[in-house]
Design a protein around this motif. Sequence first.
Motif, PDB file in Angstrom:
ATOM      1  N   LEU A  35      32.012  40.387  53.192  1.00  0.00           N
ATOM      2  CA  LEU A  35      31.900  41.180  52.106  1.00  0.00           C
ATOM      3  C   LEU A  35      30.682  41.170  51.291  1.00  0.00           C
ATOM      4  CD1 LEU A  35      35.550  40.637  50.904  1.00  0.00           C
ATOM      5  CD2 LEU A  35      34.982  42.565  52.171  1.00  0.00           C
ATOM      6  N   ALA A  36      30.251  42.273  50.432  1.00  0.00           N
ATOM      7  CA  ALA A  36      29.200  42.173  49.650  1.00  0.00           C
ATOM      8  C   ALA A  36      29.184  40.990  48.621  1.00  0.00           C
ATOM      9  CB  ALA A  36      29.103  43.639  48.906  1.00  0.00           C
ATOM     10  N   ILE A  37      30.373  40.902  48.034  1.00  0.00           N
ATOM     11  CA  ILE A  37      30.499  39.824  47.022  1.00  0.00           C
ATOM     12  C   ILE A  37      30.118  38.233  47.812  1.00  0.00           C
ATOM     13  CG2 ILE A  37      33.079  39.493  47.342  1.00  0.00           C
ATOM     14  CD1 ILE A  37      30.591  39.263  43.972  1.00  0.00           C
ATOM     15  N   ASP A  38      30.522  38.403  48.952  1.00  0.00           N
ATOM     16  CA  ASP A  38      30.421  37.021  49.758  1.00  0.00           C
ATOM     17  C   ASP A  38      28.852  36.747  49.773  1.00  0.00           C
ATOM     18  OD1 ASP A  38      33.087  36.767  50.041  1.00  0.00           O
ATOM     19  OD2 ASP A  38      33.006  37.687  52.196  1.00  0.00           O
ATOM     20  N   LEU A  39      28.041  37.710  49.515  1.00  0.00           N
ATOM     21  CA  LEU A  39      26.412  37.484  49.921  1.00  0.00           C
ATOM     22  C   LEU A  39      25.742  36.930  48.452  1.00  0.00           C
ATOM     23  CD1 LEU A  39      25.755  40.528  52.120  1.00  0.00           C
ATOM     24  CD2 LEU A  39      26.366  38.047  52.859  1.00  0.00           C
ATOM     25  N   ALA A  40      26.444  36.843  47.302  1.00  0.00           N
ATOM     26  CA  ALA A  40      25.986  36.310  45.969  1.00  0.00           C
ATOM     27  C   ALA A  40      25.273  35.318  46.468  1.00  0.00           C
ATOM     28  CB  ALA A  40      26.984  36.296  45.212  1.00  0.00           C
ATOM     29  N   PRO A  41      23.987  35.234  45.658  1.00  0.00           N
ATOM     30  CA  PRO A  41      23.212  33.873  46.020  1.00  0.00           C
ATOM     31  C   PRO A  41      23.541  32.767  45.274  1.00  0.00           C
ATOM     32  CG  PRO A  41      21.981  35.325  44.958  1.00  0.00           C
ATOM     33  CD  PRO A  41      23.255  35.907  45.097  1.00  0.00           C
ATOM     34  N   ASN A  42      24.460  32.866  44.272  1.00  0.00           N
ATOM     35  CA  ASN A  42      24.943  31.719  43.599  1.00  0.00           C
ATOM     36  C   ASN A  42      26.236  31.900  42.727  1.00  0.00           C
ATOM     37  OD1 ASN A  42      24.174  32.806  40.933  1.00  0.00           O
ATOM     38  ND2 ASN A  42      21.759  32.096  41.716  1.00  0.00           N
ATOM     39  N   ALA A  43      26.943  31.202  42.053  1.00  0.00           N
ATOM     40  CA  ALA A  43      28.026  31.380  41.567  1.00  0.00           C
ATOM     41  C   ALA A  43      27.868  32.134  39.930  1.00  0.00           C
ATOM     42  CB  ALA A  43      28.754  30.012  41.079  1.00  0.00           C
ATOM     43  N   ARG A  76      27.674  35.871  41.070  1.00  0.00           N
ATOM     44  CA  ARG A  76      29.111  36.234  41.681  1.00  0.00           C
ATOM     45  C   ARG A  76      29.827  36.316  40.545  1.00  0.00           C
ATOM     46  NH1 ARG A  76      32.021  35.340  46.481  1.00  0.00           N
ATOM     47  NH2 ARG A  76      34.439  35.444  45.951  1.00  0.00           N
ATOM     48  N   ARG A  77      29.846  35.590  39.321  1.00  0.00           N
ATOM     49  CA  ARG A  77      30.597  35.702  38.244  1.00  0.00           C
ATOM     50  C   ARG A  77      30.488  37.086  37.571  1.00  0.00           C
ATOM     51  NH1 ARG A  77      30.397  30.888  36.953  1.00  0.00           N
ATOM     52  NH2 ARG A  77      28.756  31.003  35.630  1.00  0.00           N
ATOM     53  N   TYR A  78      29.111  37.199  37.394  1.00  0.00           N
ATOM     54  CA  TYR A  78      28.581  38.321  36.473  1.00  0.00           C
ATOM     55  C   TYR A  78      29.195  39.605  37.271  1.00  0.00           C
ATOM     56  CZ  TYR A  78      25.346  41.909  34.598  1.00  0.00           C
ATOM     57  OH  TYR A  78      24.882  42.869  34.013  1.00  0.00           O
ATOM     58  N   ILE A  79      29.157  39.677  38.440  1.00  0.00           N
ATOM     59  CA  ILE A  79      29.593  41.106  39.194  1.00  0.00           C
ATOM     60  C   ILE A  79      31.062  41.216  39.110  1.00  0.00           C
ATOM     61  CG2 ILE A  79      29.621  42.046  41.484  1.00  0.00           C
ATOM     62  CD1 ILE A  79      27.046  40.443  42.220  1.00  0.00           C
TER      63      ILE A  79
END
Length: 236
Positions: free
Chosen positions: A209-217, A220-223
Motif C-alpha cells: 500500500l502507499a502508506i507502507d512506503l513511508a520512509p519513517n514513522a 507516516r504519522r503526519y499522513i
Amino acid sequence: MDQEGDRFPLHTAARLGQLSIAESLLRADPKLSQRKDDDGRYPIHWAASSNSYDIVLLLANQSSFDPDVQDASGWTPLMISASVPDSEPVLKLLIQRGADINEKNSTGNTALHFVASKKNLDVARLLIENKASTRVRNARGQYAIHRAAAVGADPIISLLLRHMSPLNPTDSEGYTPLHHAIAEGHGETAVTLLKEGADFTIKTSEDALAIDLAPNAEIRRYIIQGAEREGIDLSA
C-alpha cells in the motif's frame, strides 16, 4: 577555439550564445544548421540549451528548420528548452514554429514530464495552454502526475488534475502518484492527493500500500493524521 569548436563552429556559437558568429557561419554555409555533432545534437539543441533566443530565432528562420529534430537521446529543442530556467520566450517561439508539444524522447517522456519533475509551474501552464496532454505515459508507465508527486509539486498536481490527468494510474511497478509521494517522503503532497480522492487501497506489484512506503514513522504519522482531519481513515 578548441578542437570541437573547429569541427562544429555553429554548435559552439549556439552553445555560447554568439549571435554574430552564428550569423556569419550561416551566411557562408547554411547547411551547417543541419550537421550533427559527436553528441548527436544539432545547433538548435545547443541554442535551446543555452536559452539563446536570438540564435534559436536565427536557426528557426532557416528553410531547413525542423522544430522536432531529435538528438541522440530523442530530445527535441522544445524538451531541452522546457528544462531550462526562464525559457518561456524560446518555448513560445518553438511552439509558434510548429514544435510538437507531445513528442516523446527515447524513454517516452514528453516536455510535460520534465517540467513536472522540475516543479516549474509557469512552464507547465504554458505547455498545457498549448495542448500538452496530461495523459501520456512514458516507458515506465508514468504520467506527468507521477513525476510531480515524486518531487512534491502540489501546484502542478492540481494543474494536471484540472486538465484531465488521471488521479490513480499505476506505473509499470504498480505505483500510483500517491505511492510516489509517500515513498519520497512528501507528506503534504500525499495529503493533497488524498483530499483529491486518491485511492489508498491500491497495492504495488510487490503488494505494498502507499502508506507502507513511508520512509519513517514521523512521515507516516503526519499522513495518517492529515488524512484523519479530512475524514479519511487509511486503515479502512
